[in-house]
Design a protein around this motif. Structure first.
Motif, PDB file in Angstrom:
ATOM      1  N   ILE A 385      42.900  48.976  40.374  1.00 20.41           N
ATOM      2  CA  ILE A 385      42.338  47.642  40.558  1.00 20.41           C
ATOM      3  C   ILE A 385      41.712  47.143  39.262  1.00 20.41           C
ATOM      4  O   ILE A 385      41.883  45.979  38.870  1.00 20.41           O
ATOM      5  N   SER A 386      40.982  48.016  38.580  1.00 18.15           N
ATOM      6  CA  SER A 386      40.379  47.611  37.326  1.00 18.15           C
ATOM      7  C   SER A 386      41.441  47.247  36.294  1.00 18.15           C
ATOM      8  O   SER A 386      41.308  46.240  35.576  1.00 18.15           O
ATOM      9  N   ALA A 387      42.535  48.025  36.240  1.00 19.23           N
ATOM     10  CA  ALA A 387      43.618  47.712  35.310  1.00 19.23           C
ATOM     11  C   ALA A 387      44.259  46.365  35.636  1.00 19.23           C
ATOM     12  O   ALA A 387      44.613  45.589  34.734  1.00 19.23           O
ATOM     13  N   ALA A 388      44.402  46.063  36.914  1.00 14.04           N
ATOM     14  CA  ALA A 388      44.967  44.770  37.316  1.00 14.04           C
ATOM     15  C   ALA A 388      44.043  43.624  36.894  1.00 14.04           C
ATOM     16  O   ALA A 388      44.518  42.563  36.463  1.00 14.04           O
ATOM     17  N   CYS A 389      42.724  43.835  37.011  1.00 17.03           N
ATOM     18  CA  CYS A 389      41.779  42.819  36.550  1.00 17.03           C
ATOM     19  C   CYS A 389      41.912  42.592  35.048  1.00 17.03           C
ATOM     20  O   CYS A 389      41.916  41.449  34.572  1.00 17.03           O
ATOM     21  N   GLY A 428      41.635  39.494  44.717  1.00 23.56           N
ATOM     22  CA  GLY A 428      43.092  39.533  44.785  1.00 23.56           C
ATOM     23  C   GLY A 428      43.649  40.877  44.363  1.00 23.56           C
ATOM     24  O   GLY A 428      44.597  41.389  44.984  1.00 23.56           O
ATOM     25  N   ALA A 429      43.051  41.484  43.334  1.00 24.01           N
ATOM     26  CA  ALA A 429      43.510  42.798  42.879  1.00 24.01           C
ATOM     27  C   ALA A 429      43.250  43.866  43.938  1.00 24.01           C
ATOM     28  O   ALA A 429      44.072  44.771  44.147  1.00 24.01           O
ATOM     29  N   THR A 434      45.451  47.588  47.832  1.00 22.47           N
ATOM     30  CA  THR A 434      45.287  48.263  49.123  1.00 22.47           C
ATOM     31  C   THR A 434      46.396  47.912  50.103  1.00 22.47           C
ATOM     32  O   THR A 434      46.506  48.550  51.160  1.00 22.47           O
ATOM     33  N   ALA A 435      47.216  46.931  49.764  1.00 19.04           N
ATOM     34  CA  ALA A 435      48.357  46.588  50.616  1.00 19.04           C
ATOM     35  C   ALA A 435      49.636  47.259  50.145  1.00 19.04           C
ATOM     36  O   ALA A 435      50.703  47.009  50.695  1.00 19.04           O
ATOM     37  N   ASP A 436      49.532  48.132  49.137  1.00 17.61           N
ATOM     38  CA  ASP A 436      50.703  48.808  48.575  1.00 17.61           C
ATOM     39  C   ASP A 436      51.371  49.644  49.654  1.00 17.61           C
ATOM     40  O   ASP A 436      50.770  50.594  50.170  1.00 17.61           O
TER      41      ASP A 436
END
Length: 444
Positions: A385-389, A428-429, A434-436
């Motif tokens: 999540i942090s990488a996506a941000c 959003g991230a 978490t929907a993966d």
């Protein structure tokens, strides 16, 4: 302008070139969260050398609380640089040091007479607090709390709980450090039970063995853990019962970060010695130990100091920080930051099973990811999540003993619209990660 603003891939070509030069010049032991090189900043954003502008949810790990380019800080530093940059306060003195000490003495909680000593880093503040407590009590031992983080010097690494990356391969560490349990509301036991165990540990060693009990009022690297109600007050009682100096480490939580000048004020607990750093110098190296005059005065002349301790440029930066913190509405705005973060993130606790907790105070907020049934940490999710941000233009940091917490440390002066834009990207991230479908544990 819509923020964040991305004009290249992340990292961009100029940052990649500089990163290659860094790899040839700097050892790999210095990690990096986001490999971009910053060219300029605002109160809310960082712009890199490729022209990408990121929303800043890190504040240099709670350092640039008044923004990374605050004009008042710049003006005071520039004016001091015109006069002189250094003399060493232990050689010849200057007024700025005294003014910083006076401000802290007046505002650190407690009706007792106080003294302040200035140093350079947070770890130095911790080490000097231990020195001062040992000098005052004549005792060697130090009590620290589980999940604590106190610095990277050898003594403070011994006091720090997290093994990797901080302690790996660097031992042996100093002796006379005893760790006691933490009152973590998500994972811990009832606070009365925890305090009883701490009392038992102290009794086993003998209360007369301990000079200091060191605690963060909100844990930093340990995961932004807000202690269970009554825990800090219970530690105060134990310290008083055994004549132990209570040291409250406000290096990350202090100077407005939680909406009060000091996080310990939320618990109405007064330290014998209180530590500040990080936000104190607005990016210039400065730390402080402020405490009871009788304890601070116990050290012999010449026993405290440091070549750069209380550097005049850093003192001027601190005086600018103090002026900003005293402006009407600044601390009240920090409470608004907390409300905005909670409004964005707390609904996820009920929608997404692996969002185990949303916690914190003021502009020191965090979201923890763990298995909903076992509370097994999900560091993989926090990292993803942090990488996506980062890829979307929002600078976030992870923390926690198991690396499964995303911490939010926006500048106290962040623009509310920019804050909300960054939180939209974070939410959003979280939803995407978490929907993966390849990660059934991440689903609600």
């Amino acid at each position: 302008m819509t923020l964040p603003r991305l004009v290249t891939e992340i990292p961009g070509p100029v940052s990649r070139r500089l990163q290659a030069e860094r790899a040839q010049a700097v050892p790999p032991g210095f990690g990096v969260t986001l490999p971009v090189f910053v060219a300029r900043a605002t109160d809310s954003t960082l712009e890199d050398v490729d022209g990408n502008e990121f929303i800043d949810f890190a504040s240099g790990i709670a350092v640039t609380s008044v923004g990374a380019a605050n004009p008042r800080v710049r003006e005071r530093i520039a004016a001091q640089a015109e006069r002189f940059t250094h003399t060493c306060f232990m050689v010849t003195e200057y007024e700025g040091y005294v003014r910083v000490a006076q401000w802290l003495n007046d505002r650190v909680p407690g009706d007792h007479e106080k003294r302040t000593g200035l140093f350079t880093t947070g770890a130095e503040a911790v080490e000097n607090a231990v020195k001062i407590a040992r000098s005052y009590t004549g005792r060697p031992g130090v009590l620290v709390v589980d999940e604590a983080y106190h610095g990277r010097s050898l003594l403070t690494l011994g006091m720090t709980a997290k093994e990797h990356p901080y302690k790996t391969s660097f031992g042996p560490f100093p002796a006379d450090i005893v760790r006691v349990p933490n009152a973590n509301p998500l994972r811990g036991r009832p606070v009365a039970e925890v305090l009883a165990e701490i009392e038992r540990i102290v009794d086993e060693h003998g209360g007369e063995a301990f000079a200091a009990l060191v605690v963060e009022p909100i844990q930093g690297e340990g995961g932004f853990v807000v202690p269970a109600p009554g825990f800090l007050a219970g530690l105060r009682t134990i310290a008083d019962r055994h004549g132990i100096v209570l040291v409250i480490d406000e290096i990350q939580s202090g100077l407005g970060r939680t909406g009060r000048l000091f996080a310990s004020e939320h618990e109405d607990v007064t330290a014998d010695l209180l530590l500040t750093a990080k936000a104190l110098g607005a990016g210039l190296p400065l730390s402080a130990v402020t405490g009871r005059a009788d304890i601070m005065d116990a050290v012999h002349p010449g026993g405290l100091g440091g070549t750069y301790a209380g550097n005049p440029l850093a003192c001027e930066a601190a005086l600018a920080v103090f002026e900003i913190l005293e402006e009407p509405g600044v601390l009240e705005a920090v409470a608004d930051i907390e409300r905005t973060v909670r409004a964005a993130l707390e609904p996820l606790r009920h929608e997404i099973g692996v969002v185990a907790d949303v916690r914190g105070r003021g502009a020191m907020m965090a979201v923890e990811f763990a298995d909903p049934d076992t509370l097994a940490p999900r560091a993989d999710l926090a990292q993803r999540i942090s990488a996506a941000c980062h890829a979307a233009g929002v600078l976030t940091l992870t923390c926690g003993t198991h690396g499964n917490v995303i911490r939010l440390l926006p500048p106290l002066v962040i623009d509310p619209q920019i804050l909300r834009a960054g939180l939209d990207i974070l939410v959003g991230a979280i939803r995407t990660a978490t929907a993966d479908p390849t990660d059934p544990e991440g689903e609600a």
